[in-house]
Write a protein that holds these residues in place. Structure first.
Motif, PDB file in Angstrom:
ATOM      1  N   GLY A 206       0.825  -1.196   0.000  1.00 33.11           N
ATOM      2  CA  GLY A 206       0.000   0.000   0.000  1.00 33.11           C
ATOM      3  C   GLY A 206       0.859   1.245   0.000  1.00 33.11           C
ATOM      4  N   VAL A 207       0.216   2.381  -0.281  1.00 35.72           N
ATOM      5  CA  VAL A 207       0.957   3.643  -0.337  1.00 35.72           C
ATOM      6  C   VAL A 207       0.184   4.753   0.359  1.00 35.72           C
ATOM      7  CG1 VAL A 207       2.051   3.147  -2.560  1.00 35.72           C
ATOM      8  CG2 VAL A 207      -0.151   4.328  -2.511  1.00 35.72           C
ATOM      9  N   SER A 208       0.920   5.816   0.683  1.00 35.50           N
ATOM     10  CA  SER A 208       0.313   7.119   0.848  1.00 35.50           C
ATOM     11  C   SER A 208       0.733   7.849  -0.419  1.00 35.50           C
ATOM     12  CB  SER A 208       0.859   7.820   2.092  1.00 35.50           C
ATOM     13  OG  SER A 208       0.506   9.176   2.029  1.00 35.50           O
ATOM     14  N   ALA A 209      -0.216   8.030  -1.346  1.00 36.09           N
ATOM     15  CA  ALA A 209       0.139   8.337  -2.734  1.00 36.09           C
ATOM     16  C   ALA A 209       0.723   9.739  -2.928  1.00 36.09           C
ATOM     17  CB  ALA A 209      -1.079   8.175  -3.624  1.00 36.09           C
ATOM     18  N   ASN A 210       1.843   9.792  -3.640  1.00 35.23           N
ATOM     19  CA  ASN A 210       2.376  11.081  -4.093  1.00 35.23           C
ATOM     20  C   ASN A 210       1.611  11.581  -5.310  1.00 35.23           C
ATOM     21  OD1 ASN A 210       4.408  11.680  -2.236  1.00 35.23           O
ATOM     22  ND2 ASN A 210       5.823  10.271  -3.217  1.00 35.23           N
ATOM     23  N   ALA A 211       1.122  10.642  -6.107  1.00 36.37           N
ATOM     24  CA  ALA A 211       0.261  10.984  -7.239  1.00 36.37           C
ATOM     25  C   ALA A 211      -0.792   9.890  -7.313  1.00 36.37           C
ATOM     26  CB  ALA A 211       1.054  11.047  -8.526  1.00 36.37           C
ATOM     27  N   ALA A 212      -2.049  10.306  -7.384  1.00 33.35           N
ATOM     28  CA  ALA A 212      -3.137   9.341  -7.228  1.00 33.35           C
ATOM     29  C   ALA A 212      -3.073   8.199  -8.232  1.00 33.35           C
ATOM     30  CB  ALA A 212      -4.476  10.058  -7.357  1.00 33.35           C
ATOM     31  N   SER A 213      -2.581   8.477  -9.450  1.00 35.19           N
ATOM     32  CA  SER A 213      -2.690   7.479 -10.508  1.00 35.19           C
ATOM     33  C   SER A 213      -1.403   6.704 -10.749  1.00 35.19           C
ATOM     34  CB  SER A 213      -3.079   8.178 -11.802  1.00 35.19           C
ATOM     35  OG  SER A 213      -2.095   9.166 -12.097  1.00 35.19           O
ATOM     36  N   SER A 214      -0.279   7.153 -10.177  1.00 34.81           N
ATOM     37  CA  SER A 214       1.002   6.637 -10.662  1.00 34.81           C
ATOM     38  C   SER A 214       1.242   5.171 -10.327  1.00 34.81           C
ATOM     39  CB  SER A 214       2.153   7.492 -10.133  1.00 34.81           C
ATOM     40  OG  SER A 214       2.317   7.280  -8.762  1.00 34.81           O
ATOM     41  N   VAL A 215       0.604   4.647  -9.272  1.00 31.46           N
ATOM     42  CA  VAL A 215       0.870   3.247  -8.942  1.00 31.46           C
ATOM     43  C   VAL A 215      -0.175   2.302  -9.549  1.00 31.46           C
ATOM     44  CG1 VAL A 215       2.172   3.719  -6.831  1.00 31.46           C
ATOM     45  CG2 VAL A 215      -0.306   3.456  -6.716  1.00 31.46           C
ATOM     46  N   CYS A 216      -1.146   2.844 -10.284  1.00 33.20           N
ATOM     47  CA  CYS A 216      -2.224   1.988 -10.786  1.00 33.20           C
ATOM     48  C   CYS A 216      -1.732   0.832 -11.682  1.00 33.20           C
ATOM     49  CB  CYS A 216      -3.290   2.817 -11.484  1.00 33.20           C
ATOM     50  SG  CYS A 216      -4.139   3.906 -10.312  1.00 33.20           S
ATOM     51  N   PRO A 217      -0.814   1.098 -12.633  1.00 39.71           N
ATOM     52  CA  PRO A 217      -0.316  -0.047 -13.410  1.00 39.71           C
ATOM     53  C   PRO A 217       0.312  -1.119 -12.519  1.00 39.71           C
ATOM     54  CG  PRO A 217       0.344   2.013 -14.444  1.00 39.71           C
ATOM     55  CD  PRO A 217      -0.257   2.364 -13.112  1.00 39.71           C
ATOM     56  N   ASP A 218       1.055  -0.682 -11.486  1.00 42.85           N
ATOM     57  CA  ASP A 218       1.652  -1.637 -10.553  1.00 42.85           C
ATOM     58  C   ASP A 218       0.578  -2.413  -9.800  1.00 42.85           C
ATOM     59  OD1 ASP A 218       4.288  -1.064 -11.066  1.00 42.85           O
ATOM     60  OD2 ASP A 218       4.330   0.605  -9.655  1.00 42.85           O
ATOM     61  N   TYR A 219      -0.454  -1.685  -9.364  1.00 42.73           N
ATOM     62  CA  TYR A 219      -1.512  -2.343  -8.600  1.00 42.73           C
ATOM     63  C   TYR A 219      -2.177  -3.435  -9.442  1.00 42.73           C
ATOM     64  CZ  TYR A 219      -1.527   0.470  -4.324  1.00 42.73           C
ATOM     65  OH  TYR A 219      -1.211   1.034  -3.112  1.00 42.73           O
ATOM     66  N   ALA A 220      -2.364  -3.156 -10.743  1.00 43.65           N
ATOM     67  CA  ALA A 220      -2.966  -4.167 -11.613  1.00 43.65           C
ATOM     68  C   ALA A 220      -2.094  -5.421 -11.651  1.00 43.65           C
ATOM     69  CB  ALA A 220      -3.162  -3.590 -13.016  1.00 43.65           C
ATOM     70  N   ASN A 221      -0.776  -5.224 -11.756  1.00 46.18           N
ATOM     71  CA  ASN A 221       0.144  -6.366 -11.743  1.00 46.18           C
ATOM     72  C   ASN A 221       0.082  -7.115 -10.425  1.00 46.18           C
ATOM     73  OD1 ASN A 221       1.126  -5.882 -14.288  1.00 46.18           O
ATOM     74  ND2 ASN A 221       2.781  -4.555 -13.555  1.00 46.18           N
ATOM     75  N   ALA A 222      -0.008  -6.353  -9.339  1.00 50.94           N
ATOM     76  CA  ALA A 222      -0.020  -6.971  -8.016  1.00 50.94           C
ATOM     77  C   ALA A 222      -1.230  -7.885  -7.865  1.00 50.94           C
ATOM     78  CB  ALA A 222      -0.042  -5.880  -6.945  1.00 50.94           C
ATOM     79  N   ILE A 223      -2.380  -7.388  -8.321  1.00 52.02           N
ATOM     80  CA  ILE A 223      -3.596  -8.183  -8.172  1.00 52.02           C
ATOM     81  C   ILE A 223      -3.486  -9.471  -8.972  1.00 52.02           C
ATOM     82  CG2 ILE A 223      -6.055  -8.211  -8.780  1.00 52.02           C
ATOM     83  CD1 ILE A 223      -6.033  -5.221  -7.921  1.00 52.02           C
ATOM     84  N   LYS A 224      -2.892  -9.372 -10.173  1.00 51.41           N
ATOM     85  CA  LYS A 224      -2.669 -10.572 -10.979  1.00 51.41           C
ATOM     86  C   LYS A 224      -1.813 -11.573 -10.223  1.00 51.41           C
ATOM     87  CE  LYS A 224      -2.429  -8.372 -15.239  1.00 51.41           C
ATOM     88  NZ  LYS A 224      -1.385  -7.874 -16.126  1.00 51.41           N
ATOM     89  N   ALA A 225      -0.864 -11.056  -9.424  1.00 49.41           N
ATOM     90  CA  ALA A 225       0.036 -11.942  -8.691  1.00 49.41           C
ATOM     91  C   ALA A 225      -0.528 -12.345  -7.334  1.00 49.41           C
ATOM     92  CB  ALA A 225       1.392 -11.250  -8.511  1.00 49.41           C
ATOM     93  N   GLY A 226      -1.790 -11.985  -7.069  1.00 48.65           N
ATOM     94  CA  GLY A 226      -2.429 -12.385  -5.828  1.00 48.65           C
ATOM     95  C   GLY A 226      -2.002 -11.550  -4.629  1.00 48.65           C
ATOM     96  N   ILE A 227      -1.533 -10.337  -4.871  1.00 49.98           N
ATOM     97  CA  ILE A 227      -1.116  -9.470  -3.775  1.00 49.98           C
ATOM     98  C   ILE A 227      -2.229  -8.463  -3.497  1.00 49.98           C
ATOM     99  CG2 ILE A 227       0.574  -7.706  -3.087  1.00 49.98           C
ATOM    100  CD1 ILE A 227       2.587  -9.119  -4.959  1.00 49.98           C
ATOM    101  N   VAL A 228      -2.525  -8.276  -2.212  1.00 54.58           N
ATOM    102  CA  VAL A 228      -3.561  -7.316  -1.844  1.00 54.58           C
ATOM    103  C   VAL A 228      -3.004  -5.894  -1.954  1.00 54.58           C
ATOM    104  CG1 VAL A 228      -4.853  -6.430   0.150  1.00 54.58           C
ATOM    105  CG2 VAL A 228      -4.853  -8.879  -0.373  1.00 54.58           C
ATOM    106  N   VAL A 229      -3.778  -4.961  -2.544  1.00 56.93           N
ATOM    107  CA  VAL A 229      -3.313  -3.579  -2.642  1.00 56.93           C
ATOM    108  C   VAL A 229      -4.230  -2.660  -1.842  1.00 56.93           C
ATOM    109  CG1 VAL A 229      -2.186  -3.878  -4.871  1.00 56.93           C
ATOM    110  CG2 VAL A 229      -4.606  -3.274  -4.791  1.00 56.93           C
ATOM    111  N   TYR A 230      -3.641  -1.631  -1.246  1.00 59.15           N
ATOM    112  CA  TYR A 230      -4.427  -0.721  -0.421  1.00 59.15           C
ATOM    113  C   TYR A 230      -3.754   0.660  -0.403  1.00 59.15           C
ATOM    114  CZ  TYR A 230      -0.836  -1.286   3.182  1.00 59.15           C
ATOM    115  OH  TYR A 230       0.352  -1.287   3.856  1.00 59.15           O
TER     116      TYR A 230
END
Lengths: 338, 328, 345
Positions: C108-132
């Motif tokens: 999870g993050v405290s976001a510096n930019a609301a959208s910048s981690v979204c591509p990463d989050y999509a990958n994480a979910i594919k790998a079964g990692i919880v994102v928050y």
């Protein structure tokens, strides 16, 4: 540009050119004149807010902080060197000062410690540059990363707020009217530096090193000593700036000083010091510091969108060097110096 | 053994010896901190951190090669400016390819401005590009009105995020081809001869008919273009154009890579392989420290130490080699 | 201490990755991904929950780290705290991408930019990692949990109301924020602007940005005081801005004439509250936020659905959950004054 507008319209192009060249020869005087005009204009058009005591005092404290390292950087650049570690030296030295206050070290001792810490950091740069023969930009880039890491590590994710208010009183509150003691002290230091550079033998050696290091060496001048001296001096003056900065905002964090370097470099180059060494003056850098401060003040005083701040400063740097230094460097190229 | 190495491959040892040694140490350190740092899937992620910096390092190296104390600080401003322009245009439904071309054009234009002032008026590069660093990054903030722009269509993410057989597109289609092109420009072409001669001895270059000014000018344009490309690749990875990205810290990292890679700051000397290796050093260092959940500031500190070690080591090797030559 | 921690982490990572990577780590990861979270569902001590703050080295996030560490000790699992040294968008993205490769259980993050981690989050979910996310939200559609310190409304309104009360509802005021790109700060400013409409005699004259930097905030504050002679109050939006503004007011000799408030923590603002330059600031307890965040992520990992109101062992009171926005809320913001400035966070 205001230079051009004061020329009567019937004057020929050649005469404008001649005037420009004369202004370029007296670059520092021109810069000073322009600044006086700007100050008068700002005083008249900001409904008194520019001249308000508290506002002036803040500007003066800002200038006191920047002036010390700017003087040091001028000397470094005059030898043909550079020191990009200023911001990180402030961070690590501020951590040292903060820790000392936190552990109840006596006030005067902390002040000395702050100066000593800066000087030691400068000595380390000197060791790498003079002893290790590493190019100044590389050596100071390296120490810059190292000091930043050390300050993060020392502070460990916390800030130090145990700064006695007497430090703020000395550095940014008490003084003669709007003129804080700190600025007067730094101005005295600046004056001695200017005297040293013009009148003392080692000061002249610094110019000689920047003009032609090999020639200076073969004529038996103490090149190494001059170089060690400039790096230790900028360290010491950065230590002084650290104390002022910690007094100005009495919280020590790893970000302390993080944006001090570019304005200082800008001040020195706008002040007419040649980045290739050998030409320039302490007085010019003093005027450079004033100009940077005026730009920063003007952006807020005239209610300009804050995002324009950097653009304005960038344009001023380029315009100043084009007007002030253009022909000088063109001439230097002609003479085969560059 | 060392003597033999020196006699047979003196140039290569003096040039790459320290760098290769550092790379080995960093890899060993990385594997110790976080095993499997170099597993293929990690390598793929790792390279996406190195590509933007590596691209900018190529441009910076070309500028520095041209000599005369040249340096390009303004890349720290073009790096955010280009993607901000691209995002703005795509937000106004300009075709993606056109927006990308326009953003790259901004990089070229930025380089032209630098080149014109530095070369045309003969003002030291560090001052001019300090001014344009302020100017370009300030413009990025003004144009974006200070906020992150996210108006990229999903397809824009392909460059930064796509992979072919596990290998990132940005490595395969951007970094590798550009490495080859830059290698050709900087080592094999007529331009290579010109810029190296200009960097080593501008007077000799002038006398042998090289147009010193135009040679140096072109380096700034290439540097601007590569900085814009680097910005686009990064923004495609994170689908965000941040006007506050880049800045002087990014420039510091890029210059660190260039210096670590063995480019002589006084011009004339430096190789593409050196820069690629140096980019790899910083990339592996950063990634393995991240993977080990180490405090990222350690990486900064260690970079500083490496820089000193590399410079002292290289100077030592050169001295050793000279002594060896004198003894035979 | 820090060193001991990352050596231990490295050792932990070593055993895990070795166990998972007999041949190609990529293939192993893909196979191990979903199995990993399924297999360990009941053994929370094997969870590794990572959080990437906006930047490291500031007390606010250090407090969140402490809270999450305390929760990890109580509920089991390992908390990983890793972040860039400046509030950098790319730096944060690199940390997140690496943590996903490391195959933590949740990131999870405290976001510096609301959208910048979204591509990463999509990958994480594919790998079964919880994102928050916590503290500063992301705009990713697939985000699984948002642990909010207090509603944007609550924070923004309280700051404006506090200032309005201090200056009796009239005069020029200015807002100084850290960066124009931070999601949470921007949303608070938006709320503040809206709330200001309730006070027709309060005039917002300027919004400035001073970075996560105290001296810069001091300088900006001083210039604002100079530029707007009728300035009666300033709001600092990030924890680093408020002390800088307070110092500017103090240096200008305007203590008592110009009010300063905003969002900051007691440890940072204590000296200025004690000498009276600042009367009150708005915050929540970041240590509790870190604790709640860790607990909340554990619930998601263990597939324990949230109730409308949740009791959290180790924290007083109940914590609301809003399923539509997947928001777990710490509670109403706290007003910090001379009376409670000795809170240690």
């Amino acid at each position: 540009m205001s230079v051009v507008t004061i020329v009567p319209s019937h004057t020929g192009l050649a005469e404008i050119g001649a005037l420009l060249r004369r202004l370029q020869r007296n670059y520092v005087a021109t810069l000073g004149t322009v600044e006086v005009i700007v100050v008068v204009v700002m005083a008249l058009t900001t409904h008194g807010s520019f001249l308000r005591t508290s506002s002036l005092r803040t500007s003066f404290v800002d200038m006191a902080v920047n002036l010390g390292p700017a003087v040091g950087l001028t000397m470094v650049i005059l030898t043909g060197g550079i020191d990009v570690s200023v911001a990180s030296v402030v961070a690590v030295d501020a951590s040292l000062v903060g820790l000392a206050f936190e552990h109840g070290v006596p006030f005067v001792l902390v002040l000395l410690l702050g100066l000593l810490g800066g000087a030691l950091a400068g000595a380390m740069n000197a060791l790498l540059i003079v002893g290790g023969k590493i190019p100044p930009i590389v050596a100071t880039l390296a120490t810059s990363s190292i000091w930043l890491a050390v300050s993060f590590w020392v502070l460990g994710g916390n800030w130090i707020t145990a700064i006695p208010s007497s430090l703020s009183t000395i550095t940014s509150i008490s003084g003669l009217g709007p003129l804080p003691w700190s600025l007067m002290f730094v101005l005295a230091v600046t004056a001695s530096a200017a005297y040293f550079m013009r009148q003392r033998p080692l000061g002249r050696v610094i110019y000689a090193v920047g003009n032609n290091q090999e020639a200076a060496k073969t004529s038996g001048l103490p090149v190494g000593r001059a170089k060690v001296m400039v790096y230790v001096t900028i360290g010491l003056l950065t230590g002084m700036a650290t104390l002022l900065l910690v007094g100005q905002s009495p919280v020590v964090s790893p970000e302390t000083g993080s944006n001090i370097f570019l304005p200082i470099l800008a001040a020195v180059v706008v002040g007419g010091t040649s980045i290739t060494g050998g030409r320039g003056s302490i007085l010019g850098s003093l005027l450079g510091v004033v100009l940077v401060e005026l730009v920063n003040d003007a952006v807020i005083l005239y209610h300009v969108n804050p995002f324009w701040d950097d653009v304005v400063l960038g344009v001023i740097i380029v315009v100043a060097v084009v007007i002030g230094l253009g022909s000088r460097y063109t001439a230097a190229i002609g003479e085969g110096k560059l | 053994m060392t003597a033999w190495l020196f006699r047979r491959h003196g140039d290569a040892v003096a040039r790459y010896g320290v760098l290769v040694a550092i790379l080995v140490v960093v890899i060993v350190l990385g594997e110790a901190l976080a095993p499997a740092t170099l597993a293929p899937s990690n390598l793929a992620t790792m390279t996406t951190f190195g590509v933007p910096l590596g691209l900018m390092a190529f441009g910076e190296a070309l500028v520095i090669l041209g000599g005369g104390g040249a340096i390009d600080l303004s890349i720290g401003g073009l790096y955010p400016l280009a993607p901000v322009i691209a995002a703005l245009l795509m937000g106004h439904h300009v075709a993606e390819w056109l927006a990308v071309v326009a953003a790259l054009g901004v990089g070229v234009a930025g380089g032209i401005v630098n080149g014109l002032i530095v070369v045309g008026l003969g003002i030291p590069a560090i001052i001019v590009t300090l001014g344009t660093l302020y100017g370009y990054s300030g413009l990025a903030e003004v144009i974006a009105n200070g906020v992150n722009l996210t108006s990229f269509p999903a397809s824009f993410g392909e460059i930064g995020q796509g992979t072919v057989g596990g290998i990132p597109d940005q490595l395969l289609f951007i970094y590798l081809p550009i490495t080859v092109v830059v290698w050709y420009i900087a080592s094999r072409s007529l331009y290579a001869y010109r810029i190296r001669l200009t960097g080593t001895n501008p007077v000799a270059a002038y006398l042998s008919g090289v147009n010193v000014r135009s040679t140096r000018f072109k380096a700034y344009v290439i540097s601007g273009l590569l900085a814009a490309l680097a910005g686009l690749v990064e923004s495609s990875l994170i689908m965000t154009a941040s006007p506050t990205a880049g800045g002087v810290f990014t420039v510091f990292v890029v210059v660190t890579i260039v210096v670590l890679g063995g480019v002589d700051l006084f011009g004339g000397e430096g190789t593409v392989l050196g820069i690629v290796l140096a980019t790899a050093v910083l990339m592996v260092l950063g990634y393995s420290f991240d993977l080990a959940n180490a405090n990222s500031i350690l990486e900064t500190g260690l970079t500083g130490v490496l820089l000193i070690v590399a410079m002292l080591g290289r100077l030592g090797l050169v001295r050793f080699r000279t002594r060896l030559r004198m003894s035979t | 201490m820090r060193r001991a921690r990352w050596i231990a982490t490295a050792a932990g990572a070593a055993t895990l990755i070795m166990a998972m990577a007999p041949g190609s780590a990529q293939a192993a990861t893909r196979k191990a991904g979903p199995a990993h979270s399924g297999h360990h569902a009941k053994v929370s001590s094997a969870y590794r929950i990572a959080f990437v703050p906006k930047l490291i080295g500031i007390p606010y996030f250090t407090s969140m780290e402490k809270g999450a560490e305390a929760a990890a000790k109580r509920f089991g699992g390992k908390f990983i705290y890793e972040g860039p040294t400046t509030a950098s968008v790319e730096g944060q993205d690199e940390d997140v991408a690496t943590l996903i490769k490391e195959h933590v259980s949740a990131v999870g993050v405290s976001a510096n930019a609301a959208s910048s981690v979204c591509p990463d989050y999509a990958n994480a979910i594919k790998a079964g990692i919880v994102v928050y996310a916590s503290d500063s939200n992301v705009s990713c559609k697939d985000n699984e949990l948002w642990v909010e310190q207090a509603t944007n409304q609550g924070i923004g309104n309280l700051a404006v109301d506090t200032l309005a009360k201090e200056i009796k509802g009239s005069g020029d005021i200015a807002i100084v924020s850290a960066g124009s790109t931070a999601t949470n700060l921007d949303s608070w400013i938006a709320v503040m602007k809206k709330r200001l409409k309730r006070y027709p005699r309060l005039h917002l004259v300027s919004v400035q940005y001073a970075g996560e930097n105290i001296s810069q905030s001091e300088t900006v504050g001083a210039r604002l005081i100079a530029a707007y002679p009728k300035l009666k109050g300033m709001i600092g939006v990030a924890s680093t801005n408020v002390p800088g503004l307070a110092e500017a007011v103090k240096a200008a000799g305007d203590a008592g004439k110009i009010a300063v408030t905003g969002e900051t923590d007691p440890n940072t603002i204590r000296p200025w509250i004690e000498d009276g330059v600042v009367k009150a600031v708005v915050l929540w307890n970041p240590t509790s936020l870190g604790y709640l965040m860790y607990w909340g992520v554990l619930q998601v990992l263990e597939h324990h659905p949230f109730k409308a109101e949740n009791a959290v062992p180790g924290l007083p009171g109940k914590y609301e959950y809003f399923p539509a926005s997947k928001t777990l809320l710490l509670g109403p913001p706290l007003l910090i004054t001379k009376a409670n400035v000795n809170l240690n966070f």
